[in-house]
Design an enzyme around this catalytic site. Structure first.
Site, PDB file in Angstrom:
ATOM      1  N   ARG A 178      33.901 -15.486  -5.599  1.00  0.00           N
ATOM      2  CA  ARG A 178      33.207 -14.673  -6.603  1.00  0.00           C
ATOM      3  C   ARG A 178      34.111 -14.241  -7.749  1.00  0.00           C
ATOM      4  O   ARG A 178      33.633 -13.958  -8.839  1.00  0.00           O
ATOM      5  CB  ARG A 178      32.520 -13.487  -5.928  1.00  0.00           C
ATOM      6  CG  ARG A 178      31.310 -13.934  -5.087  1.00  0.00           C
ATOM      7  CD  ARG A 178      30.672 -12.792  -4.355  1.00  0.00           C
ATOM      8  NE  ARG A 178      31.577 -12.137  -3.436  1.00  0.00           N
ATOM      9  CZ  ARG A 178      31.646 -12.384  -2.130  1.00  0.00           C
ATOM     10  NH1 ARG A 178      30.833 -13.258  -1.583  1.00  0.00           N
ATOM     11  NH2 ARG A 178      32.499 -11.738  -1.368  1.00  0.00           N
ATOM     12  N   GLU A 219      40.266  -7.946   6.698  1.00  0.00           N
ATOM     13  CA  GLU A 219      39.569  -7.067   7.629  1.00  0.00           C
ATOM     14  C   GLU A 219      39.226  -7.742   8.950  1.00  0.00           C
ATOM     15  O   GLU A 219      39.237  -7.116   9.995  1.00  0.00           O
ATOM     16  CB  GLU A 219      38.248  -6.540   7.029  1.00  0.00           C
ATOM     17  CG  GLU A 219      38.374  -5.825   5.726  1.00  0.00           C
ATOM     18  CD  GLU A 219      38.156  -6.727   4.532  1.00  0.00           C
ATOM     19  OE1 GLU A 219      37.431  -6.318   3.616  1.00  0.00           O
ATOM     20  OE2 GLU A 219      38.717  -7.844   4.489  1.00  0.00           O
TER      21      GLU A 219
END
Length: 183
Positions: A68, A105
């Site tokens: 993105r 994460e």
């Protein structure tokens, strides 16, 4: 909070981001920017804010992080009349690359940058859609530095401030800017 926090454009952008509970796992609130990208007004505001911030910064290249980050890098580069440099996942760049692994994460990953993509005369804006723990951007900053270029700043549409990514990127000596901040 960013300096545009009181800007009505930021409020509009924040309202355009779709919040999805328990994705990709229970307890997570996912910030989906596909709704922001589909809203021409929101996307225009995002690019306006970034353009205003960086128009006189002397940036020569905007490095977008897969995937993105590419969207914002290309659109902003057009507005600022700069080049675009791609920082990609492994195996997607055809020439010799610098490679940097990092933690995120949910595991580990690696980024690559063409060895000849940037040089000592380049002033680079790093850009991605979202700042979480900062691992991806920290790796990107290391890649740009390996090419000898100067990093202007790391820019994001969204920052998840509770994950302390800004602090991690600061450890790499890079300042950070985000349009929208969430806890």
């Amino acid at each position: 909070m960013n300096s545009e926090a009181s800007d009505s454009r930021v409020s509009y952008i924040r309202n355009s981001v779709t919040k999805i509970a328990d994705y990709p796992k229970p307890g997570i609130i996912f910030r989906d920017i596909t709704s922001t990208l589909a809203d021409v007004r929101a996307l225009t505001y995002v690019l306006d804010i970034f353009s205003e911030r960086y128009q006189r910064s002397g940036i020569t290249q905007i490095a977008g992080i897969e995937a993105r980050g590419f969207i914002f890098a290309a659109a902003l580069a057009d507005r600022l009349q700069t080049g675009v440099t791609l920082i990609r996942k492994p195996g997607k760049l055809p020439r010799a690359v610098h490679q940097q692994s990092y933690s995120l994460e949910y595991g580990e990953d690696t980024l690559e940058l063409h060895r000849d993509a940037l040089g000592a005369t380049d002033k680079v804006l790093l850009i991605d859609d979202l700042l979480a723990t900062g691992g991806t951007m920290q790796a990107a900053a290391k890649l740009v530095s390996q090419c000898g270029a100067t990093i202007s700043e790391a820019a994001f549409l969204i920052e998840l401030s509770g994950l302390q990514g800004r602090q991690r990127i600061a450890q790499a000596g890079v300042s950070t800017y985000a349009i929208c901040e969430y806890d």
